[in-house]
Motif scaffolding. Structure first.
Motif, PDB file in Angstrom:
ATOM      1  N   ASP A  74      29.201  -9.794  98.205  1.00  0.00           N
ATOM      2  CA  ASP A  74      29.167  -8.564  97.181  1.00  0.00           C
ATOM      3  C   ASP A  74      28.014  -8.321  96.757  1.00  0.00           C
ATOM      4  O   ASP A  74      27.820  -8.544  95.701  1.00  0.00           O
ATOM      5  CB  ASP A  74      30.480  -8.174  96.970  1.00  0.00           C
ATOM      6  N   ASN A  91      27.613  -6.712 102.395  1.00  0.00           N
ATOM      7  CA  ASN A  91      28.757  -7.080 101.954  1.00  0.00           C
ATOM      8  C   ASN A  91      29.573  -7.941 103.462  1.00  0.00           C
ATOM      9  O   ASN A  91      29.095  -7.444 104.657  1.00  0.00           O
ATOM     10  CB  ASN A  91      29.783  -5.846 102.234  1.00  0.00           C
ATOM     11  N   ILE A 100      33.450  -9.943 108.875  1.00  0.00           N
ATOM     12  CA  ILE A 100      33.271  -8.528 108.720  1.00  0.00           C
ATOM     13  C   ILE A 100      31.852  -8.333 107.834  1.00  0.00           C
ATOM     14  O   ILE A 100      31.882  -9.024 106.737  1.00  0.00           O
ATOM     15  CB  ILE A 100      34.536  -7.901 108.158  1.00  0.00           C
ATOM     16  N   THR A 143      36.524   3.705 109.058  1.00  0.00           N
ATOM     17  CA  THR A 143      36.783   4.818 108.293  1.00  0.00           C
ATOM     18  C   THR A 143      35.830   5.994 108.094  1.00  0.00           C
ATOM     19  O   THR A 143      34.427   5.665 107.864  1.00  0.00           O
ATOM     20  CB  THR A 143      36.801   4.236 106.667  1.00  0.00           C
ATOM     21  N   SER A 146      33.369   6.642 105.531  1.00  0.00           N
ATOM     22  CA  SER A 146      32.394   5.649 105.029  1.00  0.00           C
ATOM     23  C   SER A 146      30.924   5.948 105.788  1.00  0.00           C
ATOM     24  O   SER A 146      29.772   5.730 105.150  1.00  0.00           O
ATOM     25  CB  SER A 146      32.661   4.321 105.571  1.00  0.00           C
ATOM     26  N   PHE A 149      27.859   7.277 103.714  1.00  0.00           N
ATOM     27  CA  PHE A 149      27.125   6.566 102.892  1.00  0.00           C
ATOM     28  C   PHE A 149      26.340   5.482 103.783  1.00  0.00           C
ATOM     29  O   PHE A 149      25.781   4.604 103.085  1.00  0.00           O
ATOM     30  CB  PHE A 149      28.414   5.716 102.055  1.00  0.00           C
ATOM     31  N   TRP A 209      33.117   6.603  95.039  1.00  0.00           N
ATOM     32  CA  TRP A 209      33.624   6.257  96.451  1.00  0.00           C
ATOM     33  C   TRP A 209      34.015   4.768  96.561  1.00  0.00           C
ATOM     34  O   TRP A 209      35.171   4.390  96.805  1.00  0.00           O
ATOM     35  CB  TRP A 209      32.739   6.514  97.619  1.00  0.00           C
ATOM     36  N   ASP A 214      36.911   0.595  98.158  1.00  0.00           N
ATOM     37  CA  ASP A 214      36.311  -0.492  98.678  1.00  0.00           C
ATOM     38  C   ASP A 214      37.508  -1.478  99.566  1.00  0.00           C
ATOM     39  O   ASP A 214      38.573  -1.661  98.938  1.00  0.00           O
ATOM     40  CB  ASP A 214      35.549  -1.259  97.820  1.00  0.00           C
ATOM     41  N   GLY A 216      37.572  -4.556  99.824  1.00  0.00           N
ATOM     42  CA  GLY A 216      37.814  -5.738  99.351  1.00  0.00           C
ATOM     43  C   GLY A 216      38.932  -5.616  98.058  1.00  0.00           C
ATOM     44  O   GLY A 216      39.272  -7.027  97.657  1.00  0.00           O
ATOM     45  N   LEU A 220      40.848  -8.770  96.014  1.00  0.00           N
ATOM     46  CA  LEU A 220      40.275  -8.985  94.387  1.00  0.00           C
ATOM     47  C   LEU A 220      41.640  -8.914  93.549  1.00  0.00           C
ATOM     48  O   LEU A 220      41.562  -9.756  92.675  1.00  0.00           O
ATOM     49  CB  LEU A 220      39.322  -7.901  93.975  1.00  0.00           C
ATOM     50  N   LYS A 272      40.051   6.712 111.656  1.00  0.00           N
ATOM     51  CA  LYS A 272      38.834   5.959 111.746  1.00  0.00           C
ATOM     52  C   LYS A 272      38.269   6.445 113.105  1.00  0.00           C
ATOM     53  O   LYS A 272      38.836   7.050 113.952  1.00  0.00           O
ATOM     54  CB  LYS A 272      39.372   4.589 112.346  1.00  0.00           C
TER      55      LYS A 272
HETATM   56  C1  BLA Z   1      36.793  -4.304 106.197  1.00  0.00           C
HETATM   57  N1  BLA Z   1      34.787  -3.388 104.936  1.00  0.00           N
HETATM   58  C2  BLA Z   1      35.753  -3.282 105.836  1.00  0.00           C
HETATM   59  C3  BLA Z   1      35.410  -2.163 106.688  1.00  0.00           C
HETATM   60  C4  BLA Z   1      34.130  -1.250 106.084  1.00  0.00           C
HETATM   61  C5  BLA Z   1      33.944  -2.463 105.218  1.00  0.00           C
HETATM   62  C6  BLA Z   1      33.626  -0.255 106.801  1.00  0.00           C
HETATM   63  C7  BLA Z   1      36.041  -1.805 108.147  1.00  0.00           C
HETATM   64  C8  BLA Z   1      37.565  -1.079 107.595  1.00  0.00           C
HETATM   65  C9  BLA Z   1      37.100   0.629 107.372  1.00  0.00           C
HETATM   66  O1  BLA Z   1      36.773   1.223 108.185  1.00  0.00           O
HETATM   67  O2  BLA Z   1      37.359   0.626 106.144  1.00  0.00           O
HETATM   68  C10 BLA Z   1      32.965  -2.176 104.210  1.00  0.00           C
HETATM   69  N2  BLA Z   1      33.149   0.292 103.907  1.00  0.00           N
HETATM   70  C11 BLA Z   1      32.397  -0.992 103.495  1.00  0.00           C
HETATM   71  C12 BLA Z   1      31.207  -0.742 102.823  1.00  0.00           C
HETATM   72  C13 BLA Z   1      31.061   0.482 102.306  1.00  0.00           C
HETATM   73  C14 BLA Z   1      32.309   1.384 103.166  1.00  0.00           C
HETATM   74  C15 BLA Z   1      30.514  -1.993 102.293  1.00  0.00           C
HETATM   75  O3  BLA Z   1      32.502   2.516 102.937  1.00  0.00           O
HETATM   76  C16 BLA Z   1      30.264   0.969 101.644  1.00  0.00           C
HETATM   77  C17 BLA Z   1      29.830   2.541 101.307  1.00  0.00           C
HETATM   78  N3  BLA Z   1      34.873  -6.753 101.938  1.00  0.00           N
HETATM   79  C18 BLA Z   1      34.019  -6.683 101.038  1.00  0.00           C
HETATM   80  C19 BLA Z   1      34.590  -7.726 100.009  1.00  0.00           C
HETATM   81  C20 BLA Z   1      35.827  -8.135 100.317  1.00  0.00           C
HETATM   82  C21 BLA Z   1      36.008  -7.282 101.831  1.00  0.00           C
HETATM   83  C22 BLA Z   1      33.786  -7.813  98.625  1.00  0.00           C
HETATM   84  O4  BLA Z   1      32.919  -6.304 101.031  1.00  0.00           O
HETATM   85  C23 BLA Z   1      36.742  -8.995  99.941  1.00  0.00           C
HETATM   86  C24 BLA Z   1      36.913  -9.439  98.449  1.00  0.00           C
HETATM   87  C25 BLA Z   1      37.072  -7.457 102.630  1.00  0.00           C
HETATM   88  N4  BLA Z   1      36.479  -5.701 104.404  1.00  0.00           N
HETATM   89  C26 BLA Z   1      37.573  -6.732 103.617  1.00  0.00           C
HETATM   90  C27 BLA Z   1      38.499  -6.908 104.660  1.00  0.00           C
HETATM   91  C28 BLA Z   1      38.432  -6.115 105.784  1.00  0.00           C
HETATM   92  C29 BLA Z   1      37.189  -5.156 105.446  1.00  0.00           C
HETATM   93  C30 BLA Z   1      39.510  -7.975 104.373  1.00  0.00           C
HETATM   94  C31 BLA Z   1      39.549  -5.654 106.923  1.00  0.00           C
HETATM   95  C32 BLA Z   1      40.757  -5.209 106.443  1.00  0.00           C
HETATM   96  C33 BLA Z   1      40.673  -3.833 106.086  1.00  0.00           C
HETATM   97  O5  BLA Z   1      40.172  -3.094 106.707  1.00  0.00           O
HETATM   98  O6  BLA Z   1      41.296  -3.298 104.967  1.00  0.00           O
END
Ligand code: BLA
Length: 288
Positions: A74, A91, A100, A143, A146, A149, A209, A214, A216, A220, A272
């Protein structure tokens, strides 16, 4: 795949070296505060660093590495509010089966309603979005909220983990980070205080936001417990969320308000969308 041959440390090292070639990084108090952070599982290796520089408000990185289960990167960098430069955002969440990834220069202003901002920063960077489109293809629906951004050069992907993907991702990180450093180098400070205020609020909205929604966060929470995870989010990852402005999440995103006045825990109110890349290679928005 076996994750023990992969690491995101190389990414962080590269970014620090490149930044130090162009400016002077100074460690921030939040680095000291979170550097001895330990995970509950006693095996994840953590690295938390944070710096500022004359034009940079916050450059911070958190990596979490446990070769048995996951690698997390991150990394983000924010200019001072005197500059309207995009936010560098890298990320990555890698498990033995898939990765991802979001890699982008997140716009300070929504590019679908600020074509001048899009023109200013992304027009000449558009070739970057083509360069990686084959090996790091669009990750499918996300989402909807998102998207405002994200920029037209965003790399949003979810792919099978492999050494090749990791190497390509490093190459993309190098290209995007160099592009960001270039923008920061060229940026001139805004003298109009009302525009500085707008930049500050735009960063604050972004931080608000991410600190709330987030993806993640649940990981965490598992690793650090709720209290520490919250501190990490508000005082380290999205530092500024409690100081750059006083508006709340619901001020910026009122559609998340529940009847009892609290924030809806759902990540998306709209649902979504964007099965395919919503920008063409010229950076025009092509989703309906
Ligand atoms: C999934 N991470 C996702 C997804 C997006 C992002 C778009 C797809 C799910 C969704 O559409 O929400 C990332 N979304 C972002 C970013 C922004 C945003 C960067 O709006 C900036 C504006 N991901 C991480 C970290 C972890 C992580 C630090 O960046 C873990 C510590 C995990 N991301 C993570 C996991 C998923 C995911 C487990 C899949 C599960 C889920 O969708 O909840």
């Amino acid at each position: 795949m076996d994750l023990s041959t992969l690491s995101y440390q190389k990414f962080v090292q590269f970014a620090l070296e490149q930044t130090n070639l162009r400016t002077t990084l100074t460690p921030l108090p939040s680095q000291e505060k979170f550097k001895s952070l330990k995970a509950n599982d006693n095996k994840s290796v953590l690295n938390a660093i944070s710096f500022c520089a004359p034009k940079i408000r916050l450059l911070r990185s958190l990596t979490i590495e446990d070769s048995q289960s996951m690698l997390v990167l991150d990394f983000a960098a924010f200019s001072k509010p005197e500059y309207d430069a995009p936010i560098f955002c890298a990320n990555a969440f890698t498990t033995p089966s898939r990765s991802i990834v979001v890699l982008d220069l997140n716009p300070l202003y929504d590019v679908t309603i600020h074509p001048d901002y899009k023109e200013k920063y992304y027009k000449k960077l558009m070739p970057l979005s083509e360069k990686y489109s084959e090996l790091l293809p669009w990750g499918g629906k996300l989402t909807s909220e998102s998207l405002k951004f994200f920029s037209p050069i965003v790399i949003w992907t979810t792919v099978a983990s492999s050494q090749l993907v990791h190497d390509v991702l490093f190459s993309a990180f190098v290209d995007y980070f160099k592009a960001w450093l270039e923008l920061i180098d060229e940026a001139t400070d805004e003298k109009d205080e009302s525009l500085v205020l707008l930049n500050r609020e735009a960063q604050h909205k972004y931080l608000t936001w991410r600190a709330e929604k987030d993806p993640g966060y649940s990981i965490l929470k598992k690793l650090f417990g709720e209290t520490l995870a919250k501190d990490l989010v508000r005082q380290f990852l999205f530092d500024g969320v409690d100081s750059l402005g006083s508006k709340t999440f619901l001020d910026y995103f009122p559609e998340y308000r529940l009847e009892n006045g609290t924030v809806n825990k759902k990540r998306s109110m709209v649902g979504k969308s964007y099965e395919t890349r919503p920008w063409n290679s010229a950076g025009e928005f092509i989703a309906d």
